[in-house]
Design a protein around this motif. Structure first.
Motif, short mmCIF file in Angstrom:
data_model
loop_
_atom_site.label_atom_id
_atom_site.label_comp_id
_atom_site.label_asym_id
_atom_site.label_seq_id
_atom_site.Cartn_x
_atom_site.Cartn_y
_atom_site.Cartn_z
N PHE A 98 0.88 -1.17 0.00
CA PHE A 98 0.00 0.00 0.00
C PHE A 98 0.91 1.21 0.00
O PHE A 98 1.73 1.36 0.93
CB PHE A 98 -0.88 0.04 1.25
N ALA A 158 2.46 -4.42 3.13
CA ALA A 158 1.63 -4.84 4.27
C ALA A 158 1.80 -6.34 4.46
O ALA A 158 1.69 -6.86 5.59
CB ALA A 158 0.18 -4.51 4.01
N GLU A 211 -10.03 -12.59 13.20
CA GLU A 211 -10.17 -12.25 14.62
C GLU A 211 -11.60 -12.43 15.10
O GLU A 211 -12.25 -11.47 15.56
CB GLU A 211 -9.67 -10.83 14.87
N PRO A 264 0.43 -9.25 16.01
CA PRO A 264 -0.20 -8.06 16.58
C PRO A 264 -0.98 -7.28 15.54
O PRO A 264 -0.92 -7.57 14.34
CB PRO A 264 1.01 -7.25 17.06
N ASN A 265 -1.70 -6.26 15.99
CA ASN A 265 -2.43 -5.39 15.06
C ASN A 265 -1.49 -4.84 14.00
O ASN A 265 -0.36 -4.45 14.33
CB ASN A 265 -3.07 -4.21 15.80
N GLY A 266 -1.95 -4.85 12.77
CA GLY A 266 -1.16 -4.24 11.70
C GLY A 266 -0.10 -5.14 11.09
O GLY A 266 0.67 -4.69 10.26
N CYS A 267 -0.05 -6.42 11.49
CA CYS A 267 1.02 -7.29 10.97
C CYS A 267 0.65 -7.90 9.61
O CYS A 267 1.48 -8.60 9.02
CB CYS A 267 1.35 -8.39 11.97
N GLY A 268 -0.55 -7.64 9.13
CA GLY A 268 -0.91 -8.10 7.80
C GLY A 268 -1.87 -9.28 7.75
O GLY A 268 -2.09 -9.87 6.69
N LYS A 269 -2.49 -9.60 8.87
CA LYS A 269 -3.41 -10.75 8.90
C LYS A 269 -4.62 -10.50 7.99
O LYS A 269 -4.95 -11.34 7.15
CB LYS A 269 -3.90 -11.02 10.34
N SER A 270 -5.27 -9.35 8.17
CA SER A 270 -6.49 -9.09 7.38
C SER A 270 -6.15 -8.94 5.90
O SER A 270 -6.90 -9.43 5.04
CB SER A 270 -7.17 -7.80 7.85
N THR A 271 -5.04 -8.28 5.62
CA THR A 271 -4.65 -8.10 4.21
C THR A 271 -4.41 -9.47 3.56
O THR A 271 -4.85 -9.71 2.43
CB THR A 271 -3.38 -7.22 4.13
N GLN A 313 -13.74 -9.19 10.61
CA GLN A 313 -13.38 -8.75 11.96
C GLN A 313 -14.55 -8.02 12.63
O GLN A 313 -14.83 -8.23 13.79
CB GLN A 313 -12.21 -7.79 11.81
N1 LIG Z 1 -6.48 -0.25 2.26
C1 LIG Z 1 -5.34 0.06 2.85
N2 LIG Z 1 -4.65 1.17 2.51
C2 LIG Z 1 -3.48 1.48 3.08
N3 LIG Z 1 -2.88 0.73 4.03
C3 LIG Z 1 -3.51 -0.37 4.42
C4 LIG Z 1 -4.77 -0.79 3.86
N4 LIG Z 1 -5.14 -1.96 4.45
C5 LIG Z 1 -4.18 -2.26 5.34
N5 LIG Z 1 -3.20 -1.33 5.33
C6 LIG Z 1 -1.98 -1.34 6.14
O1 LIG Z 1 -1.38 -2.61 6.02
C7 LIG Z 1 -0.84 -3.05 7.26
C8 LIG Z 1 -1.45 -4.38 7.65
O2 LIG Z 1 -2.82 -4.20 7.99
P1 LIG Z 1 -3.79 -5.41 8.32
O3 LIG Z 1 -5.18 -4.84 8.53
O4 LIG Z 1 -3.65 -6.45 7.29
O5 LIG Z 1 -3.22 -5.93 9.69
P2 LIG Z 1 -3.86 -6.92 10.75
O6 LIG Z 1 -2.76 -7.79 11.19
O7 LIG Z 1 -5.07 -7.55 10.21
O8 LIG Z 1 -4.23 -5.92 11.94
P3 LIG Z 1 -5.66 -5.53 12.50
O9 LIG Z 1 -6.07 -6.63 13.36
O10 LIG Z 1 -5.38 -4.25 13.27
O11 LIG Z 1 -6.55 -5.30 11.30
C9 LIG Z 1 -1.13 -1.93 8.25
O12 LIG Z 1 0.00 -1.13 8.37
C10 LIG Z 1 -2.27 -1.16 7.62
O13 LIG Z 1 -2.25 0.17 8.02
#
Ligand SMILES: Nc1ncnc2c1ncn2[C@@H]1O[C@H](COP(=O)(O)OP(=O)(O)OP(=O)(O)O)[C@@H](O)[C@H]1O
Length: 324
Positions: A16, A21, A163, A40-47, A86
């Protein structure tokens, strides 16, 4: 492509704005298992999950899901996979029944099939008597059961849960996991993301993610057995001061207080950690204990320990220095 795998990726990457990500993620998830993304939050699980469900295109890399290639097979896969996001993604202002009828319509069930399946799900997910209740007025646990009913209404072969238990209490979490094992026993493959260690420990296999990178991959038992550190618990007085002094030693990867004990992770190159630590703890009691998944997490994220490459190639790399 190996037919035994429900999910196979090579070099899966998503950036991104020029920042990765998810970076070079290789996965091989066997059919009929529960696989976890721990991080942890932001580690890329949802992506990662969004790429595997076909909702988001990778920047690069190969993705095969249930034998189909993504991007490209989104429509084919839609009926074969289930996804629980989530956030509660059903309609607060529709009743339990109306929400499920809506999902049944999306999957093209006729009235009779829809009625039968909804009755089955309402019983299975303990929602009997709540059919007319608005989803928005339900408790976290009830909403979660409704969301799982909706995600599994069409009998998906592969279920993604992002989650799923963050909004429920420990008892509901335990019960929810029992339901996941029921689904798994019926042949469903499940990919679940979590930041809870106890949930990750229930998975058949898991990937530890940090800043979009896979730090370790294997069964919880494999990861614990092959951890590149030994765990010693110290008990006695003034553990806060002791912790600070221990952390200045580069062979100590982490020191964290748990109740009246200090849990110390010692670099595995130290042959006898008890004898080695003894002069540093000024007469306090020392016991070597078995590693936990949390210890694995600490050693393979964020610091400096070199994890053993012996983990059947599972632990990818590891460094740690965590003061918790
Ligand atoms: N659409 C987007 N545009 C820009 N950055 C994004 C986008 N989606 C995710 N990110 C970034 O990618 C990184 C991974 O986010 P992701 O949501 O995959 O993490 P996560 O492990 O699922 O955490 P959470 O539980 O907080 O969602 C983060 O730094 C987030 O800010």
């Amino acid at each position: 492509m190996n037919a035994a795998f429900a999910i196979e990726t090579h070099g899966m990457t998503r950036a991104f704005g020029g920042v990765n990500a998810v970076e070079n993620l290789d996965l091989a998830i066997s059919k009929g298992t529960i696989y976890g993304f721990l991080g942890p939050n932001g580690c890329g699980k949802s992506t990662s999950i969004r790429m595997l469900t076909g909702l988001l295109s990778p920047t690069s890399g190969d993705i095969r899901v249930l034998g189909e290639t993504l991007p490209g097979a989104e429509e084919k896969l839609r009926r074969r996979i289930g996804y629980m996001t989530q956030k509660f993604s059903l309609y607060d202002n529709l009743s339990v029944r109306e929400n499920l009828e809506f999902v049944a319509q999306i999957y093209g069930l006729n009235r009779r099939a829809s009625k039968l399946r909804i009755a089955e799900l309402v019983t299975l997910y303990d929602l009997v008597g709540r059919e007319k209740q608005m989803a928005g007025s339900m408790s976290g646990g009830q909403k979660q059961r409704l969301a799982l009913a909706a995600a599994t209404l069409h009998h998906p072969e592969l279920l993604f849960l992002d989650e799923p238990t963050s909004a429920v209490d420990p008892e509901n979490r335990r019960e929810f996991w029992e339901r996941l094992f029921d689904l798994c026993a019926q042949g469903t493959t499940i990919l679940v993301s979590t930041h809870y260690m106890d949930e990750a420990e229930r998975c058949h296999g898991l990937a530890i993610l940090e800043k979009g990178i896979k730090r370790a991959d294997g069964s919880p038992q494999q990861l614990m057995a092959a951890m590149g550190a030994r765990v010693v618990e110290v008990s006695g007085d003034d553990l806060r001061t002791l912790k600070q002094s221990l952390l200045s030693d580069p062979n100590i990867l982490s020191a964290a207080q748990i109740g009246s004990r200090l849990r110390v992770l010692v670099q595995s190159s130290i042959e006898d950690p008890l004898a080695w630590l003894s002069p540093q703890v000024a007469g306090r009691a020392l016991t070597e204990v078995r590693p936990s998944l949390e210890d694995v997490f600490v050693t393979c994220t964020g610091g400096r320990a070199q994890l053993s490459p012996a983990i059947l190639g599972h632990v990818v790399q590891g460094e740690a220095k965590h003061a918790t």
